[in-house]
Design a protein around this motif. Structure first.
Motif, short mmCIF file in Angstrom:
data_model
loop_
_atom_site.label_atom_id
_atom_site.label_comp_id
_atom_site.label_asym_id
_atom_site.label_seq_id
_atom_site.Cartn_x
_atom_site.Cartn_y
_atom_site.Cartn_z
N SER A 261 0.80 -1.22 0.00
CA SER A 261 0.00 0.00 0.00
C SER A 261 0.83 1.28 0.00
CB SER A 261 -0.95 0.01 1.20
OG SER A 261 -0.21 -0.04 2.41
N VAL A 262 2.15 1.17 0.25
CA VAL A 262 2.99 2.37 0.27
C VAL A 262 4.01 2.39 -0.86
CG1 VAL A 262 2.74 2.47 2.78
CG2 VAL A 262 4.85 1.51 1.79
N LYS A 263 4.04 1.32 -1.64
CA LYS A 263 5.01 1.26 -2.75
C LYS A 263 4.77 2.41 -3.72
CE LYS A 263 5.96 -3.70 -2.73
NZ LYS A 263 5.78 -5.00 -3.44
N GLY A 264 5.86 3.05 -4.13
CA GLY A 264 5.77 4.18 -5.04
C GLY A 264 5.52 5.50 -4.35
N ARG A 265 5.17 5.46 -3.07
CA ARG A 265 4.90 6.70 -2.32
C ARG A 265 5.92 6.92 -1.19
NH1 ARG A 265 0.42 7.21 0.60
NH2 ARG A 265 0.19 4.96 1.02
N PHE A 266 6.34 5.84 -0.55
CA PHE A 266 7.27 5.92 0.57
C PHE A 266 8.65 5.44 0.13
CE2 PHE A 266 4.08 5.41 4.35
CZ PHE A 266 3.30 6.43 3.82
N THR A 267 9.69 6.06 0.70
CA THR A 267 11.06 5.64 0.43
C THR A 267 11.82 5.57 1.74
OG1 THR A 267 11.04 6.71 -1.74
CG2 THR A 267 13.19 6.12 -0.82
N MET A 268 12.36 4.39 2.02
CA MET A 268 13.19 4.22 3.21
C MET A 268 14.65 4.32 2.80
SD MET A 268 13.24 1.04 5.91
CE MET A 268 14.24 1.10 7.41
N SER A 269 15.45 4.97 3.65
CA SER A 269 16.87 5.09 3.37
C SER A 269 17.65 5.04 4.68
CB SER A 269 17.18 6.39 2.61
OG SER A 269 16.80 7.52 3.38
#
Length: 129
Positions: free
Chosen positions: A63-71
């Protein structure tokens, strides 16, 4: 002693953005699984994203793919969660957690709550118009 401290939560309108930070201490970030989790009021805690050593593969909830980025910034012992195009259903308390008992653990995925042995206190994200 292991510590994880989240920051960056707040209130935004739908479509807005926030950047969460998790500052860690007491363990070597590159050796252990670390992830972001969230819990909405009245619902169970769920995984959002996680980084697994040694290759640093990052996993995301669908549900968060393409919107959230973890680094991750290992020099600063900090992990981040960049959240864009926020939706009301993203509202909840966001936690940072790590599995610090086993280096180079083979656990993979995002719903890793049962494996995490160190948790931050969380930061509240509210998405509302």
């Amino acid at each position: 002693q292991v510590h994880l401290v989240e920051s960056g939560g707040g209130s935004v309108q739908p479509g807005g953005s926030l950047r969460l930070s998790c500052t860690t201490s007491g363990f070597t970030l590159d050796l252990y699984v670390i992830g972001w989790f969230r819990q909405a009021q009245g619902k169970e805690r769920e995984g959002v994203s996680a980084i697994s050593p040694p290759d640093g593969t990052i996993y995301y909830r669908d549900s968060v793919k393409g919107r959230f980025t973890m680094s991750k910034d290992s020099a600063k012992n900090t992990v981040y969660l960049e959240m864009n195009s926020l939706k009301p259903e993203d509202t909840g308390v966001y936690y940072c957690a790590a599995q610090t008992s086993t280096p180079f653990s083979t656990i993979r995925g995002v719903d890793l709550m049962q494996y995490m042995d160190s948790w931050g206190k969380g930061t509240l994200v509210t998405v509302s118009s």
